[in-house]
Design an enzyme around this catalytic site. Structure first.
Site, PDB file in Angstrom:
ATOM      1  N   CYS A 135       6.526 -13.986  22.843  1.00 48.89           N
ATOM      2  CA  CYS A 135       6.500 -14.513  24.212  1.00 48.89           C
ATOM      3  C   CYS A 135       6.868 -15.989  24.173  1.00 48.89           C
ATOM      4  O   CYS A 135       6.325 -16.744  23.367  1.00 48.89           O
ATOM      5  CB  CYS A 135       5.108 -14.335  24.809  1.00 48.89           C
ATOM      6  SG  CYS A 135       4.970 -14.960  26.491  1.00 48.89           S
ATOM      7  N   LEU A 136       7.779 -16.386  25.063  1.00 46.74           N
ATOM      8  CA  LEU A 136       8.201 -17.788  25.107  1.00 46.74           C
ATOM      9  C   LEU A 136       7.034 -18.714  25.461  1.00 46.74           C
ATOM     10  O   LEU A 136       7.080 -19.903  25.158  1.00 46.74           O
ATOM     11  CB  LEU A 136       9.330 -17.962  26.133  1.00 46.74           C
ATOM     12  CG  LEU A 136      10.626 -17.206  25.799  1.00 46.74           C
ATOM     13  CD1 LEU A 136      11.594 -17.288  26.965  1.00 46.74           C
ATOM     14  CD2 LEU A 136      11.270 -17.745  24.528  1.00 46.74           C
TER      15      LEU A 136
ATOM     16  N   GLN B 174       6.046 -18.501  34.102  1.00 48.35           N
ATOM     17  CA  GLN B 174       6.370 -19.199  32.852  1.00 48.35           C
ATOM     18  C   GLN B 174       7.107 -20.514  33.096  1.00 48.35           C
ATOM     19  O   GLN B 174       7.228 -21.328  32.181  1.00 48.35           O
ATOM     20  CB  GLN B 174       7.210 -18.301  31.937  1.00 48.35           C
ATOM     21  CG  GLN B 174       6.432 -17.096  31.416  1.00 48.35           C
ATOM     22  CD  GLN B 174       7.304 -16.235  30.515  1.00 48.35           C
ATOM     23  OE1 GLN B 174       8.069 -15.412  31.001  1.00 48.35           O
ATOM     24  NE2 GLN B 174       7.213 -16.440  29.212  1.00 48.35           N
TER      25      GLN B 174
ATOM     26  N   HIS C 183       6.479  -6.276  30.055  1.00 48.94           N
ATOM     27  CA  HIS C 183       5.971  -7.580  29.604  1.00 48.94           C
ATOM     28  C   HIS C 183       6.064  -8.601  30.753  1.00 48.94           C
ATOM     29  O   HIS C 183       5.104  -9.339  31.019  1.00 48.94           O
ATOM     30  CB  HIS C 183       6.787  -8.024  28.380  1.00 48.94           C
ATOM     31  CG  HIS C 183       6.407  -9.350  27.813  1.00 48.94           C
ATOM     32  ND1 HIS C 183       5.902  -9.502  26.539  1.00 48.94           N
ATOM     33  CD2 HIS C 183       6.474 -10.608  28.335  1.00 48.94           C
ATOM     34  CE1 HIS C 183       5.674 -10.793  26.315  1.00 48.94           C
ATOM     35  NE2 HIS C 183       6.013 -11.476  27.382  1.00 48.94           N
ATOM     36  N   GLU C 184       7.227  -8.630  31.432  1.00 45.66           N
ATOM     37  CA  GLU C 184       7.419  -9.629  32.497  1.00 45.66           C
ATOM     38  C   GLU C 184       6.516  -9.346  33.701  1.00 45.66           C
ATOM     39  O   GLU C 184       5.964 -10.271  34.305  1.00 45.66           O
ATOM     40  CB  GLU C 184       8.887  -9.677  32.946  1.00 45.66           C
ATOM     41  CG  GLU C 184       9.884 -10.051  31.861  1.00 45.66           C
ATOM     42  CD  GLU C 184       9.491 -11.253  31.042  1.00 45.66           C
ATOM     43  OE1 GLU C 184       8.743 -12.122  31.540  1.00 45.66           O
ATOM     44  OE2 GLU C 184       9.902 -11.317  29.871  1.00 45.66           O
TER      45      GLU C 184
ATOM     46  N   HIS D  81       3.178 -10.620  33.216  1.00 41.19           N
ATOM     47  CA  HIS D  81       3.057 -12.062  33.478  1.00 41.19           C
ATOM     48  C   HIS D  81       2.693 -12.326  34.938  1.00 41.19           C
ATOM     49  O   HIS D  81       1.942 -13.257  35.238  1.00 41.19           O
ATOM     50  CB  HIS D  81       4.378 -12.779  33.171  1.00 41.19           C
ATOM     51  CG  HIS D  81       4.529 -13.223  31.754  1.00 41.19           C
ATOM     52  ND1 HIS D  81       3.633 -14.074  31.142  1.00 41.19           N
ATOM     53  CD2 HIS D  81       5.470 -12.949  30.811  1.00 41.19           C
ATOM     54  CE1 HIS D  81       4.020 -14.305  29.888  1.00 41.19           C
ATOM     55  NE2 HIS D  81       5.134 -13.624  29.666  1.00 41.19           N
TER      56      HIS D  81
ATOM     57  N   GLY E 199      13.921 -12.294  28.618  1.00 39.51           N
ATOM     58  CA  GLY E 199      13.219 -12.097  29.876  1.00 39.51           C
ATOM     59  C   GLY E 199      12.398 -13.328  30.194  1.00 39.51           C
ATOM     60  O   GLY E 199      12.041 -14.105  29.291  1.00 39.51           O
TER      61      GLY E 199
HETATM   62 ZN    ZN Z   1       6.115 -13.536  27.856  1.00 43.45          ZN
END
Ligand code: ZN
Length: 169
Positions: free
Chosen positions: A98-99, A53, A140-141, A144, A48
């Site tokens: 998380c990236l 991000q 989660h997304e 963000h 995702g």
């Molecule tokens: Zn994330």
């Protein structure tokens, strides 16, 4: 298509509330951004990615997931202006990474099932009934887009090179 740079904490864009995509912004340019985000997510690799991000403060997320063992077929979503309109009373704790926070993992409680409404990058309406991992990734997304990181919600956070059971998002 292009792989974009993923920003990491403490980049301020990750703490900003992302702007809604306006009606006139739908079309080829938004579709290209969604495609670039899909390519960036795959290259990471992750399951995702939210526009902040990649340093774009707009309400757009992409999600790609499949789990053969659990019988979940391959699914790919690009959702503009996603909104959670239903959450199940049942909540579950699961492992997240998380990236944008590389090397950290945490146990996060989320709704087990949700309904998300939004639009495709072409402006078609979407309504998605999601459960389990997919519901977790979407929560989660969408966090963000509101400047919220999983570490804000985690019961505990730890550092590790790799957690094979936690897809990064
Ligand atoms: Zn994330």
């Amino acid at each position: 298509m292009a792989v974009l740079e993923i920003v990491t904490v403490p980049h301020p864009v990750l703490r900003r509330k992302a702007q809604p995509v306006k009606p006139e912004e739908f079309g080829p340019e938004l579709e290209r951004l969604a495609q670039d985000m899909i390519e960036t997510m795959r290259a990471a690799p992750g399951v995702g990615l939210a526009a902040p991000q990649v340093n774009v403060s707009k309400r757009l997320i992409v999600v790609e997931y499949e789990d053969e063992e659990e019988g979940i077929p391959h699914q790919l979503y690009a959702v503009v202006n996603p909104r959670i309109v239903r959450v199940s009373p049942r909540r579950v704790v699961g492992l997240e990474g998380c990236l944008s926070i590389p090397g950290y993992w945490g146990e996060v409680e989320r709704a087990y099932a949700i309904t998300v409404v939004g639009q495709t990058p072409r402006g078609e309406p979407l309504r998605l009934d999601l459960e389990g991992w997919l519901a977790r990734i979407f929560q989660h997304e969408i966090d963000h887009l509101n400047g919220i990181l999983f570490t804000d919600r985690a019961r505990r956070v730890w550092r590790a090179e790799e957690e094979p059971d936690a897809p990064a998002v």
